[in-house]
Scaffold this motif. Structure first.
Motif, mmCIF file in Angstrom:
data_model
loop_
_atom_site.group_PDB
_atom_site.id
_atom_site.type_symbol
_atom_site.label_atom_id
_atom_site.label_comp_id
_atom_site.label_asym_id
_atom_site.label_seq_id
_atom_site.Cartn_x
_atom_site.Cartn_y
_atom_site.Cartn_z
ATOM 1 N N VAL A 94 0.840 -1.195 0.000
ATOM 2 C CA VAL A 94 0.000 0.000 0.000
ATOM 3 C C VAL A 94 0.874 1.244 0.000
ATOM 4 C CG1 VAL A 94 -1.662 1.304 1.373
ATOM 5 C CG2 VAL A 94 -1.835 -1.164 1.265
ATOM 6 N N GLU A 95 0.447 2.242 -0.780
ATOM 7 C CA GLU A 95 1.069 3.564 -0.746
ATOM 8 C C GLU A 95 -0.038 4.570 -0.442
ATOM 9 O OE1 GLU A 95 2.926 4.162 -4.529
ATOM 10 O OE2 GLU A 95 4.717 3.071 -3.921
ATOM 11 N N ILE A 96 0.190 5.432 0.561
ATOM 12 C CA ILE A 96 -0.792 6.439 0.958
ATOM 13 C C ILE A 96 -0.130 7.806 0.902
ATOM 14 C CG2 ILE A 96 -2.232 7.296 2.855
ATOM 15 C CD1 ILE A 96 -2.490 4.417 3.799
ATOM 16 N N VAL A 97 -0.756 8.733 0.199
ATOM 17 C CA VAL A 97 -0.260 10.112 0.151
ATOM 18 C C VAL A 97 -0.884 10.858 1.321
ATOM 19 C CG1 VAL A 97 -0.128 12.228 -1.194
ATOM 20 C CG2 VAL A 97 -0.033 10.011 -2.361
ATOM 21 N N LEU A 98 -0.031 11.406 2.185
ATOM 22 C CA LEU A 98 -0.480 12.119 3.376
ATOM 23 C C LEU A 98 -0.828 13.572 3.057
ATOM 24 C CD1 LEU A 98 2.209 10.679 5.794
ATOM 25 C CD2 LEU A 98 -0.124 9.868 5.429
ATOM 26 N N ASP A 99 -1.440 14.260 4.022
ATOM 27 C CA ASP A 99 -1.863 15.655 3.834
ATOM 28 C C ASP A 99 -0.716 16.569 3.409
ATOM 29 O OD1 ASP A 99 -4.468 15.059 4.499
ATOM 30 O OD2 ASP A 99 -4.240 15.667 6.597
ATOM 31 N N ASP A 100 0.488 16.308 3.932
ATOM 32 C CA ASP A 100 1.633 17.168 3.617
ATOM 33 C C ASP A 100 2.318 16.781 2.309
ATOM 34 O OD1 ASP A 100 2.963 14.855 4.296
ATOM 35 O OD2 ASP A 100 4.084 15.738 5.962
ATOM 36 N N GLY A 101 1.764 15.808 1.586
ATOM 37 C CA GLY A 101 2.319 15.407 0.293
ATOM 38 C C GLY A 101 3.323 14.276 0.360
ATOM 39 N N THR A 102 3.759 13.907 1.559
ATOM 40 C CA THR A 102 4.695 12.787 1.680
ATOM 41 C C THR A 102 3.932 11.473 1.474
ATOM 42 O OG1 THR A 102 4.401 12.637 4.071
ATOM 43 C CG2 THR A 102 6.213 14.022 3.273
ATOM 44 N N MET A 103 4.695 10.415 1.169
ATOM 45 C CA MET A 103 4.071 9.129 0.916
ATOM 46 C C MET A 103 4.468 8.133 1.994
ATOM 47 S SD MET A 103 3.990 6.802 -2.490
ATOM 48 C CE MET A 103 3.325 8.182 -3.357
ATOM 49 N N ALA A 104 3.474 7.437 2.530
ATOM 50 C CA ALA A 104 3.717 6.351 3.485
ATOM 51 C C ALA A 104 3.529 5.053 2.713
ATOM 52 C CB ALA A 104 2.741 6.438 4.647
ATOM 53 N N ARG A 105 4.457 4.121 2.870
ATOM 54 C CA ARG A 105 4.412 2.870 2.115
ATOM 55 C C ARG A 105 4.559 1.690 3.062
ATOM 56 N NH1 ARG A 105 4.674 0.208 -2.396
ATOM 57 N NH2 ARG A 105 6.185 -1.406 -2.841
ATOM 58 N N SER A 106 3.793 0.633 2.788
ATOM 59 C CA SER A 106 3.919 -0.615 3.530
ATOM 60 C C SER A 106 3.905 -1.771 2.543
ATOM 61 C CB SER A 106 2.756 -0.777 4.514
ATOM 62 O OG SER A 106 2.845 -2.037 5.150
ATOM 63 N N ASP A 107 4.816 -2.703 2.739
ATOM 64 C CA ASP A 107 4.909 -3.886 1.887
ATOM 65 C C ASP A 107 4.225 -5.098 2.509
ATOM 66 O OD1 ASP A 107 6.343 -2.659 -0.177
ATOM 67 O OD2 ASP A 107 8.223 -2.872 0.922
ATOM 68 N N ARG A 108 3.543 -4.913 3.625
ATOM 69 C CA ARG A 108 2.865 -6.032 4.292
ATOM 70 C C ARG A 108 1.741 -6.584 3.420
ATOM 71 N NH1 ARG A 108 2.708 -6.093 10.373
ATOM 72 N NH2 ARG A 108 4.661 -5.104 10.959
ATOM 73 N N PHE A 109 1.354 -7.839 3.666
ATOM 74 C CA PHE A 109 0.280 -8.449 2.882
ATOM 75 C C PHE A 109 -1.088 -7.909 3.266
ATOM 76 C CE2 PHE A 109 0.578 -11.073 6.603
ATOM 77 C CZ PHE A 109 -0.725 -11.416 6.893
ATOM 78 N N MET A 110 -1.235 -7.383 4.493
ATOM 79 C CA MET A 110 -2.473 -6.745 4.946
ATOM 80 C C MET A 110 -2.087 -5.536 5.788
ATOM 81 S SD MET A 110 -5.836 -6.836 4.931
ATOM 82 C CE MET A 110 -6.319 -8.498 4.485
ATOM 83 N N VAL A 111 -2.714 -4.405 5.509
ATOM 84 C CA VAL A 111 -2.383 -3.163 6.194
ATOM 85 C C VAL A 111 -3.643 -2.628 6.869
ATOM 86 C CG1 VAL A 111 -1.554 -0.806 5.863
ATOM 87 C CG2 VAL A 111 -0.616 -2.642 4.487
ATOM 88 N N ARG B 6 -0.809 6.631 17.256
ATOM 89 C CA ARG B 6 0.459 7.340 17.442
ATOM 90 C C ARG B 6 1.396 7.077 16.270
ATOM 91 N NH1 ARG B 6 -1.063 5.307 22.372
ATOM 92 N NH2 ARG B 6 0.135 3.429 21.983
ATOM 93 N N THR B 7 0.946 6.241 15.311
ATOM 94 C CA THR B 7 1.766 5.902 14.147
ATOM 95 C C THR B 7 0.985 6.121 12.845
ATOM 96 O OG1 THR B 7 1.070 3.594 14.302
ATOM 97 C CG2 THR B 7 3.130 4.195 15.413
ATOM 98 N N PRO B 8 0.371 7.311 12.674
ATOM 99 C CA PRO B 8 -0.449 7.527 11.492
ATOM 100 C C PRO B 8 0.359 7.377 10.204
ATOM 101 C CG PRO B 8 -0.055 9.600 12.631
ATOM 102 C CD PRO B 8 0.540 8.509 13.467
ATOM 103 N N PRO B 9 -0.196 6.910 9.136
ATOM 104 C CA PRO B 9 -1.594 6.566 8.935
ATOM 105 C C PRO B 9 -1.938 5.141 9.371
ATOM 106 C CG PRO B 9 -0.456 6.267 6.876
ATOM 107 C CD PRO B 9 0.553 6.797 7.878
ATOM 108 N N TRP B 10 -0.985 4.428 9.944
ATOM 109 C CA TRP B 10 -1.194 3.031 10.309
ATOM 110 C C TRP B 10 -1.900 2.905 11.659
ATOM 111 C CZ3 TRP B 10 -0.315 2.068 5.688
ATOM 112 C CH2 TRP B 10 0.800 2.535 5.016
ATOM 113 N N CYS B 11 -2.752 1.913 11.777
ATOM 114 C CA CYS B 11 -3.486 1.658 13.006
ATOM 115 C C CYS B 11 -2.559 1.018 14.047
ATOM 116 C CB CYS B 11 -4.654 0.716 12.718
ATOM 117 S SG CYS B 11 -5.586 0.254 14.176
ATOM 118 N N ASP B 12 -2.640 1.481 15.290
ATOM 119 C CA ASP B 12 -1.888 0.863 16.388
ATOM 120 C C ASP B 12 -2.833 0.361 17.479
ATOM 121 O OD1 ASP B 12 -2.702 3.143 17.681
ATOM 122 O OD2 ASP B 12 -0.697 3.886 18.105
#
Length: 65
Positions: A15-32, A41-47
């Motif tokens: 998954v790739e998510i574009v954040l409000d400030d334009g940066t990209m958060a990326r995760s290679d996990r099979f489920m995000v 405390r770890t946006p955009p990921w759920c903790d």
């Protein structure tokens, strides 16, 4: 993608998510898990901050005279 009631949005990765400030958060996990409650405390990921934190019940007072 699956929306969990009272919880995160689950997305099959990667998954790739574009954040409000334009940066990209990326995760290679099979489920995000993406936070929707904004408590993480770890946006955009759920903790799991969306889960209710219950305090253990206090033991009853001993009222013997």
């Amino acid at each position: 993608m699956r929306v969990e009631p009272q919880g995160p949005v689950l997305i099959e990765g990667p998954v790739e998510i574009v954040l409000d400030d334009g940066t990209m958060a990326r995760s290679d996990r099979f489920m995000v898990a993406v936070c929707t409650c904004r408590r993480s405390r770890t946006p955009p990921w759920c903790d799991t901050s969306h889960r209710r934190r219950e305090r253990p019940a206090a033991p009853p007072e001993d009222r013997t005279p």
